[in-house]
Design a protein around this motif. Sequence first.
Motif, PDB file in Angstrom:
ATOM      1  N   VAL A   1      42.470  -8.800   6.499  1.00  0.00           N
ATOM      2  CA  VAL A   1      41.440  -7.830   6.877  1.00  0.00           C
ATOM      3  C   VAL A   1      41.604  -7.425   8.341  1.00  0.00           C
ATOM      4  CG1 VAL A   1      38.947  -7.506   7.219  1.00  0.00           C
ATOM      5  CG2 VAL A   1      39.799  -8.604   5.139  1.00  0.00           C
ATOM      6  N   SER A   2      41.936  -8.390   9.185  1.00  0.00           N
ATOM      7  CA  SER A   2      42.121  -8.101  10.601  1.00  0.00           C
ATOM      8  C   SER A   2      43.246  -7.093  10.812  1.00  0.00           C
ATOM      9  CB  SER A   2      42.423  -9.397  11.367  1.00  0.00           C
ATOM     10  OG  SER A   2      42.562  -9.139  12.741  1.00  0.00           O
ATOM     11  N   LYS A   3      44.351  -7.274  10.119  1.00  0.00           N
ATOM     12  CA  LYS A   3      45.491  -6.374  10.302  1.00  0.00           C
ATOM     13  C   LYS A   3      45.226  -4.994   9.706  1.00  0.00           C
ATOM     14  CE  LYS A   3      48.861 -10.053  10.871  1.00  0.00           C
ATOM     15  NZ  LYS A   3      50.161 -10.636  10.525  1.00  0.00           N
ATOM     16  N   ILE A   4      44.481  -4.956   8.621  1.00  0.00           N
ATOM     17  CA  ILE A   4      44.068  -3.656   8.071  1.00  0.00           C
ATOM     18  C   ILE A   4      43.174  -2.939   9.083  1.00  0.00           C
ATOM     19  CG2 ILE A   4      42.686  -2.521   6.282  1.00  0.00           C
ATOM     20  CD1 ILE A   4      43.660  -4.690   4.338  1.00  0.00           C
ATOM     21  N   THR A   5      42.279  -3.692   9.716  1.00  0.00           N
ATOM     22  CA  THR A   5      41.388  -3.117  10.720  1.00  0.00           C
ATOM     23  C   THR A   5      42.172  -2.571  11.899  1.00  0.00           C
ATOM     24  OG1 THR A   5      39.672  -4.718  10.100  1.00  0.00           O
ATOM     25  CG2 THR A   5      39.380  -3.552  12.182  1.00  0.00           C
ATOM     26  N   VAL A   6      43.222  -3.266  12.317  1.00  0.00           N
ATOM     27  CA  VAL A   6      44.054  -2.787  13.418  1.00  0.00           C
ATOM     28  C   VAL A   6      44.652  -1.423  13.072  1.00  0.00           C
ATOM     29  CG1 VAL A   6      46.202  -3.191  14.689  1.00  0.00           C
ATOM     30  CG2 VAL A   6      44.589  -5.064  14.330  1.00  0.00           C
TER      31      VAL A   6
END
Length: 550
Positions: A405-410
Amino acid sequence: MMRLLTTLLMMGLPLAGQCADAITGEVKRQPTNWQAIIMFVIFVVLTLGITWWASRRTRSRSDYYTAGGNITGFQNGLAIAGDFMSAASFLGISALVYTSGYDGLIYSLGFLVGWPIILFLIAERLRNLGRYTFADVASYRLKQRPIRTLSACGSLVVVALYLIAQMVGAGKLIQLLFGLNYHVAVVMVGVLMVMYVLFGGMLATTWVQIIKAVLLLFGASFMAIMVMKHAGFSFNNLFTEAMSVHPKGGAIMRPGGLVSDPISALSLGLGLMFGTAGLPHILMRFFTVTDAREARKSVLYATGFMGYFYFLTFIIGFGAIMLVGANPAFKDAAGALIGGNNMAAVHLADAVGGNLFLGFISAVAFATILAVVAGLTLAGASAVSHDLYANVIRKGATERQELKVSKITVLVLGVVAILLGILFEKQNIAFMVGLAFSIAASCNFPIILLSMYWSKLTTRGAMIGGWLGLLTAVVLMILGPTIWVKILGHATAIFPYEYPALFSMLAAFIGVWFFSITDTSEAGKQERSLFQAQFIRSQTGIGIEQGKSH
């Protein structure tokens, strides 16, 4: 004059950051500066190599958010200083000194009186109580869901405002310094920031900030030494020559006269001072060190580096008066960042080091933006993935799911930042910096401080006070002279002051205090009883399970 001052303050003071590297007004595209472009490409290649190296060492959630907590106090202090020493700090403060003389020293160094006090007050307990974000601390003895939601919303609003300012500033700086197209610059910054954060996480972001800080300190030191050499290494000669060519003469050595409204000045000062202690990407840096001792060392080193840097900008400003102001070709340099004309520090770089050094300073100015936006993006991604997703939306999510989720958010933040940078190209976005600091000071800072030090704090008080501070800051900024009159075109402002921090901070603290002491619920009593256990852990780093809630 007041508009000039307030814009330079918002752009020139740290952060006014961390602040924004934004340039307001129309910017005239300059001829392509190939030396600057080549030097910037070298910087990008170097930092992408570091990102590849960091990606091979980023395997866990702790690695991604906090570099595994293995950053030393010295490294972290230099990285924090790199966050603060923005292109606008370098260009804006030297321009303020060029324009107003001695008063530039007040506004470039005055904030340092409060900054170490605030961060020494917070750093140790923050490191002992938290793991990844400041919401870990705020929700330690309060209810997880509402507090993390408030903290994440406050963080995302601050990050969004900052990203817009940084992206617009990037495009206009590149037009001005490199001669490249605005849209090309915005897309370039967006793509690079995504690569740094997506693959390298905090480790890559930290080293990008460190390298940028070293380069900027080297460039500023060289300029200051060359100025002092020309003045015979005598401050008396420097000031005497500056007074002889400046239109104000001896008046540049006298303080005062820049601020006619004490309420606005106080409100701006409070916003910058306490907003700094509420900036999510700055607070996140204290989780990258091994323990509270290293966190305190981070503050010490960061303060030293920043104090040295802002002292150099003072010399550079007077040097620009002495070497640039006397040159008829550079007479418009006093305009500095306003209207996108020429910049005193840039002209001084050309005067003391020629076109090659001018290219170096231009490349470093752009590199500073990359370092800042990388930190902002990581803070925004952690707020979404760690605070909202893993602890509110899907509590108990695995580490792998959270990192996904963090990398998608980035990626999403990168696209949004590019689109907003293009959308706001023609807009005056200087007010966003003041608003970002006001929100950080009115929403984030009161919750962090009181959650660590006030035993009577309850979830009800924190929620009402936090939202009250956030909404008050936004509403008063909209009703104030900057937006209501200058942007929306009304004749007079409903709220008469430029900056809302004085009033929104009061609203936040009063709201937290009143609704906490009047909370007689069982949940409130239990939250008060957990303060002692929290206090023990905040002092020793050993205590009840991290993030315990009810």
